[in-house]
Design an enzyme around this catalytic site. Structure first.
Site, PDB file in Angstrom:
ATOM      1  N   HIS A 204       0.805  -1.224   0.000  1.00  0.00           N
ATOM      2  CA  HIS A 204       0.000   0.000   0.000  1.00  0.00           C
ATOM      3  C   HIS A 204       0.840   1.279   0.000  1.00  0.00           C
ATOM      4  CE1 HIS A 204       1.081  -0.088   4.207  1.00  0.00           C
ATOM      5  NE2 HIS A 204       0.709   1.156   4.299  1.00  0.00           N
TER       6      HIS A 204
HETATM    7  C1  UD1 Z   1      -1.969   5.333   6.148  1.00  0.00           C
HETATM    8  C2  UD1 Z   1      -0.663   5.765   6.816  1.00  0.00           C
HETATM    9  C3  UD1 Z   1       0.367   4.658   6.642  1.00  0.00           C
HETATM   10  C4  UD1 Z   1      -0.158   3.328   7.127  1.00  0.00           C
HETATM   11  C5  UD1 Z   1      -1.466   3.023   6.426  1.00  0.00           C
HETATM   12  C6  UD1 Z   1      -2.062   1.730   6.901  1.00  0.00           C
HETATM   13  C7  UD1 Z   1      -0.151   8.167   6.799  1.00  0.00           C
HETATM   14  C8  UD1 Z   1       0.719   9.197   6.204  1.00  0.00           C
HETATM   15  N1  UD1 Z   1      -0.104   6.959   6.203  1.00  0.00           N
HETATM   16  O1  UD1 Z   1      -1.712   5.234   4.765  1.00  0.00           O
HETATM   17  O2  UD1 Z   1       1.518   4.980   7.387  1.00  0.00           O
HETATM   18  O3  UD1 Z   1       0.782   2.315   6.850  1.00  0.00           O
HETATM   19  O4  UD1 Z   1      -2.384   4.103   6.698  1.00  0.00           O
HETATM   20  O5  UD1 Z   1      -3.212   1.384   6.237  1.00  0.00           O
HETATM   21  O6  UD1 Z   1      -0.841   8.433   7.761  1.00  0.00           O
HETATM   22  N2  UD1 Z   1      -9.019   4.994   1.724  1.00  0.00           N
HETATM   23  C9  UD1 Z   1     -10.264   4.393   1.649  1.00  0.00           C
HETATM   24  N3  UD1 Z   1     -10.859   4.038   2.821  1.00  0.00           N
HETATM   25  C10 UD1 Z   1     -10.296   4.243   4.038  1.00  0.00           C
HETATM   26  C11 UD1 Z   1      -9.031   4.863   4.086  1.00  0.00           C
HETATM   27  C12 UD1 Z   1      -8.398   5.222   2.919  1.00  0.00           C
HETATM   28  O7  UD1 Z   1     -10.808   4.183   0.590  1.00  0.00           O
HETATM   29  O8  UD1 Z   1     -10.888   3.871   5.061  1.00  0.00           O
HETATM   30  C13 UD1 Z   1      -8.333   5.357   0.463  1.00  0.00           C
HETATM   31  C14 UD1 Z   1      -8.521   6.817   0.091  1.00  0.00           C
HETATM   32  O9  UD1 Z   1      -8.592   6.928  -1.281  1.00  0.00           O
HETATM   33  C15 UD1 Z   1      -7.262   7.461   0.533  1.00  0.00           C
HETATM   34  C16 UD1 Z   1      -6.239   6.364   0.358  1.00  0.00           C
HETATM   35  O10 UD1 Z   1      -6.939   5.150   0.625  1.00  0.00           O
HETATM   36  O11 UD1 Z   1      -6.955   8.621  -0.165  1.00  0.00           O
HETATM   37  C17 UD1 Z   1      -5.066   6.486   1.263  1.00  0.00           C
HETATM   38  O12 UD1 Z   1      -5.497   6.645   2.621  1.00  0.00           O
HETATM   39  P1  UD1 Z   1      -4.632   7.531   3.655  1.00  0.00           P
HETATM   40  O13 UD1 Z   1      -5.241   7.503   4.996  1.00  0.00           O
HETATM   41  O14 UD1 Z   1      -4.346   8.842   3.044  1.00  0.00           O
HETATM   42  O15 UD1 Z   1      -3.243   6.789   3.696  1.00  0.00           O
HETATM   43  P2  UD1 Z   1      -2.888   5.236   3.703  1.00  0.00           P
HETATM   44  O16 UD1 Z   1      -2.288   4.887   2.399  1.00  0.00           O
HETATM   45  O17 UD1 Z   1      -4.033   4.411   4.182  1.00  0.00           O
END
Ligand code: UD1
Length: 359
Positions: A204
């Site tokens: 991820h």
């Molecule tokens: C975040 C953490 C990362 C951790 C990971 C675990 C930061 C900078 N990064 O990354 O360190 O390893 O979580 O999972 O805090 N999305 C969904 N549903 C959700 C959450 C996210 O669809 O419930 C999608 C969204 O499009 C979002 C993308 O995933 O933009 C990324 O989510 P985000 O919380 O920005 O960062 P992670 O990649 O999950």
């Protein structure tokens, strides 16, 4: 003593849960704040339930966005909440945006901060988590480290020794507590996937999944390796959104599935022949479980998993990945052991330190 915990993203829940339970056993007042950084049922609610955390007292519902949008939304919504509860200390976990955002708010309000999983460093400032770790540790009043490399990093950065506590790994507390449940459900999972022997994949990190030139060759090698050993690949929403068409084209031995709950994933990690990942926490969990872990990153903030565990950094060296993968299938190098204080009692140590420091 009044303790306020801030959680927001999937890896926070398994770290906060044992600390919450240890403090509850001592009868202190606690507040759980969920920032909503992760909001899907399978990225958040299923973890809260499996880990027996209460429904959060406060939900900030910030959702996704750029780093600045997400961090600033957490800050502006968290400030009135922390002022309403006025805790003696705010505990933040790990290295996600929710962690640094809450720490920044508290530092300006003069509210004490405890950082759980402090001191880890990848020395790679292109990782957003490294910035979050560096800033949070500079702001924290009590820094709880999982391993002695964390203490060394903090001392080198000028943090005073009195603030640093080597307590061990809280995520391993959760793992030890829930391993019997994972063992209980594993036969059902094995029947569901109809696999006696399998590997497990998670990917991820933006550095791996955001660019076509990086992700597609990686997927191709995984597709190839799955012909030798079937691979189960629970896909993070970030990876799914970007590559859904490409993921559908993989051969059926690369089983692309929805993200799993904590206990299900733990059961698979324990029984997998090998895990291929870019996660931080999974490097630690596989080390404890003795499962070979091949990490698709050039560096790790958890070097103890390399020296005292089962982790190998393969970066994007596909030949090394193939070789280590085959070595793992053939029994490979034996696990090196378990790091000190990864014993299921880290959260008890944190609760004791908080009680003695704050009362
Ligand atoms: C975040 C953490 C990362 C951790 C990971 C675990 C930061 C900078 N990064 O990354 O360190 O390893 O979580 O999972 O805090 N999305 C969904 N549903 C959700 C959450 C996210 O669809 O419930 C999608 C969204 O499009 C979002 C993308 O995933 O933009 C990324 O989510 P985000 O919380 O920005 O960062 P992670 O990649 O999950």
């Amino acid at each position: 003593m009044k303790v306020l915990h801030v959680v927001g993203a999937r890896p926070n829940f398994m770290k906060a849960a044992p600390v919450y339970h240890a403090i509850a056993r001592r009868g202190h007042v606690q507040t759980l704040v969920h920032t909503g950084q992760h909001y899907d049922n399978f990225m958040s609610d299923v973890f809260i339930q499996a880990l027996e955390l209460p429904t959060p007292d406060e939900s900030l519902n910030v959702g996704s966005g750029s780093h600045a949008q997400q961090t600033s939304a957490i800050m502006s919504r968290f400030e009135p909440v922390v002022l309403k509860h006025l805790p003696d200390i705010v505990l933040v976990y790990g290295d996600v945006n929710s962690t640094v955002a809450a720490a920044l708010v508290c530092s300006k309000l003069g509210i004490r901060i405890g950082h759980v999983e402090s001191g880890l460093r990848s020395f790679d400032r292109s990782m957003p988590e490294e910035i979050n770790r560096l800033v949070t540790d500079q702001l924290a009043d009590l820094l709880f480290t999982p391993s002695s490399d964390g203490d060394e990093n903090l001392l080198r950065e000028g943090i005073s020794k009195e603030k640093i506590f080597l307590v061990g790994n809280v995520m391993i507390d959760t793992l030890i507590r829930l391993l019997p449940k994972a063992d209980e459900i594993f036969p059902r999972l094995r029947a569901q996937y109809q696999l006696d022997s399998f590997g497990l994949v998670t990917l991820h990190r933006p550095s791996n999944v955001d660019e076509e030139s990086t992700f597609l060759p990686m997927l191709q090698v995984l597709d190839e390796l799955s012909q030798t050993l079937p691979l189960i690949f629970p896909v993070h929403p970030r990876t799914r959104q970007k590559w859904s068409a490409e993921l559908q084209k993989c051969n059926p031995n690369l089983r692309v599935i929805e993200p799993l709950g904590y206990i299900e994933f733990l059961a698979l990690q324990k029984n997998a022949k090998v895990v291929v990942t870019d996660s931080g926490g999974i490097q630690e969990e596989t080390t404890y479980l003795g499962t070979p872990c091949l990490t698709l990153r050039e560096n790790t903030e958890r070097p103890i998993t390399l020296t005292q565990g089962t982790n190998v950094l393969v970066g994007r060296d596909w030949e090394a990945l193939r070789n280590h993968f085959n070595e793992a299938l053939n029994g490979g190098a034996l696990p090196k052991g378990r790091p000190p204080l990864w014993d299921g009692k880290a959260s008890e140590r944190i609760a004791d330190i908080l009680a003695s420091r704050l009362q």
